[in-house]
Design an enzyme around this catalytic site. Sequence first.
Site, PDB file in Angstrom:
ATOM      1  N   LYS A  17       0.840  -1.218   0.000  1.00 35.40           N
ATOM      2  CA  LYS A  17       0.000   0.000   0.000  1.00 35.40           C
ATOM      3  C   LYS A  17       0.861   1.249   0.000  1.00 35.40           C
ATOM      4  CE  LYS A  17      -2.388  -0.504   3.830  1.00 35.40           C
ATOM      5  NZ  LYS A  17      -2.017  -1.776   4.421  1.00 35.40           N
ATOM      6  N   GLY A  18       1.983   1.165   0.728  1.00 36.32           N
ATOM      7  CA  GLY A  18       2.873   2.323   0.821  1.00 36.32           C
ATOM      8  C   GLY A  18       3.400   2.719  -0.554  1.00 36.32           C
ATOM      9  N   CYS A 382      26.740   6.010  10.527  1.00 33.25           N
ATOM     10  CA  CYS A 382      26.433   6.122  11.957  1.00 33.25           C
ATOM     11  C   CYS A 382      27.258   5.118  12.767  1.00 33.25           C
ATOM     12  CB  CYS A 382      24.933   5.976  12.187  1.00 33.25           C
ATOM     13  SG  CYS A 382      24.424   6.748  13.727  1.00 33.25           S
ATOM     14  N   GLU A 406      29.440   2.280  24.464  1.00 28.54           N
ATOM     15  CA  GLU A 406      28.214   1.502  24.290  1.00 28.54           C
ATOM     16  C   GLU A 406      28.490   0.001  24.460  1.00 28.54           C
ATOM     17  OE1 GLU A 406      26.273   2.077  20.458  1.00 28.54           O
ATOM     18  OE2 GLU A 406      24.597   0.774  20.978  1.00 28.54           O
ATOM     19  N   ARG A 463      23.045   8.101  20.005  1.00 34.29           N
ATOM     20  CA  ARG A 463      23.330   8.624  21.338  1.00 34.29           C
ATOM     21  C   ARG A 463      24.813   8.903  21.540  1.00 34.29           C
ATOM     22  NH1 ARG A 463      18.746   7.745  24.153  1.00 34.29           N
ATOM     23  NH2 ARG A 463      17.684   5.947  23.312  1.00 34.29           N
ATOM     24  N   HIS A 508      22.957   9.921   8.865  1.00 32.87           N
ATOM     25  CA  HIS A 508      22.402   8.886   7.983  1.00 32.87           C
ATOM     26  C   HIS A 508      22.075   9.471   6.607  1.00 32.87           C
ATOM     27  CE1 HIS A 508      21.735   5.610  10.903  1.00 32.87           C
ATOM     28  NE2 HIS A 508      21.600   6.589  11.786  1.00 32.87           N
ATOM     29  N   GLU A 510      21.421   7.992   3.996  1.00 31.00           N
ATOM     30  CA  GLU A 510      20.446   7.174   3.257  1.00 31.00           C
ATOM     31  C   GLU A 510      19.028   7.732   3.310  1.00 31.00           C
ATOM     32  OE1 GLU A 510      21.995   6.275   6.037  1.00 31.00           O
ATOM     33  OE2 GLU A 510      20.797   4.968   7.323  1.00 31.00           O
TER      34      GLU A 510
HETATM   35  N1  GLN Z   1      24.437   2.783  18.549  1.00 31.37           N
HETATM   36  C1  GLN Z   1      25.059   3.979  18.065  1.00 31.37           C
HETATM   37  C2  GLN Z   1      24.636   5.197  18.859  1.00 31.37           C
HETATM   38  O1  GLN Z   1      23.633   5.177  19.523  1.00 31.37           O
HETATM   39  C3  GLN Z   1      24.799   4.172  16.584  1.00 31.37           C
HETATM   40  C4  GLN Z   1      23.375   4.434  16.248  1.00 31.37           C
HETATM   41  C5  GLN Z   1      23.046   4.243  14.795  1.00 31.37           C
HETATM   42  O2  GLN Z   1      23.796   3.627  14.043  1.00 31.37           O
HETATM   43  N2  GLN Z   1      21.909   4.742  14.365  1.00 31.37           N
HETATM   44  O3  GLN Z   1      25.278   6.211  18.818  1.00 31.37           O
END
Ligand code: GLN
Length: 532
Positions: A17-18, A382, A406, A463, A508, A510
Amino acid sequence: MTKYIFITGGVVSSLGKGIIAASLGRLLRARGFSVINQKFDPYINVDPGTMSPFQHGEVFVTDDGAETDLDLGHYERFTDTSLGKLNNVTSGSVYSHVIRKERRGDYLGGTVQVIPHITNEIKSRINGASKQFQPDFQLIEIGGTVGDIESLPFVEAIRQFKAEAGIGNAISIHCTLLPYLPTSGELKTKPSQHSVNVLRSYGIQPEVLVCRTTKPIPKTEKEKLALFCSVPKEAVIECRDMKSIYEVPLALEAQNMAKVVLEMLRVPDKKADLKDWEKLVDRIKNPKKTVKVAIAGKYTKLSDAYISVVESLKHAGYANDAAVDIKWINSEECVDEAKCKELMQDVKAVVVPGGFGIRGIEGKLNVIKYARENNVPFLGLCLGMQCAVIEYARNVAGLKGANSAEFDENAPYPVIDLMLEQKNVHAYGGTMRLGAYDCILKKGSKAAKAYGKEKISERHRHRYEVNNEYIKQISDAGLVFSGMSPDGMLAEVVELPKLDWFVASQFHPEFKSRPEKPHPLFKGLIDAAMKK
Ligand code: GLN
């Protein structure tokens, strides 16, 4: 005055549908009308930001920092229109708003109910988007399948909205599936008839029927559908499986879908300018070359998890008259360096996309090391950029054990660390660095050359950041920090100028690629791959 087109689905989910909503948007845009798409998702999550990509596919991020359904990516790519927070509405966001008002006492002692309070809130989301964008047409897609318990308030809100908008101002399009029975050699219309009956039982008579099918629909069956579903014959639209989603607008145009819709909405038709789109589709269907590009991530079992990355690679391929053949590499398999080498043997370029959590990280580091040492064109997105920094810190800058906080809170060199403003954030929903931020590119860098400018704006969702304490040491070792936030405090792009293409971004890219306008960083990657 905005005209409204509602899109529902029946018989099965995943009908596309999208794509249909995005394609109709393109056909209206091609006539010079302004269009916005909106997606209603009946689930209770406030937004998809907290959902696993395995549940929901990619989380698409808008300029204004909304974490949205991946259909918004299709809408933006097909209609070349940037959308925002108001374009994705979930049951969770509607209910939480109404409940907040109730707690505040806004309802003055009244009983708060699905009708009218929830349905009014849904209608106000439709009107809110019209007010912000003032489009000629607003296309509103309801996720899920008609008949689902959770989508009922949305369906009821459409019924009310259509009735209030008046004839000629709002229509609804119902998408269904015509299954093919090989034993009788027939396409069956009964499930569609039943699905329209379900919709009617909620008070909605669709004006247009779009039927997904694997075979052409015979004239007799179209007539049958028209008769039983009470739609004009010319409003029974066939939508066959196609090699590329970008063919869909042309297939719908060939059946005069936009013309039929415009007539129903009492808007004079205009000539459609689809020349560029036709050229694009021609290039997509007749590629001169094929280029194999790896995506090394951890959600490789569900390609929807990286849908904007996949589309961006394809767009950059189109610009090179090339079909991009994607090789999915499960980064966990690359923890073994020999296996990594084997998997990387036949690829001309590699993307390490975004992600969260430690699983697969060591494999990604091996993929990046391989790309760096063997001059395989590489694009990091990212988390992919964070991994590129970790890999360089460990293997070139001599920071043994370097890591992201992380993955290892006690890393001897936390080259990627939580942003200051994130240190006291404890809730998960909507709390990352989200949306568009400016970035300044270093003059003469690969990135600046690719963009053709030095000031850019790109979308973020993370983050963690490169830890400024280590930038000097890492850049002294040769990694160029070629993009920084305007205040110089946040690293946005890194690159290795001596390699053919080794570029990674904290943002990002993309989310901003379009089929006719490939994103410069993806184009840079594929251009370099084509030269291999
Ligand atoms: N986990 C990483 C962060 O929070 C990268 C996040 C991501 O790739 N969107 O910074």
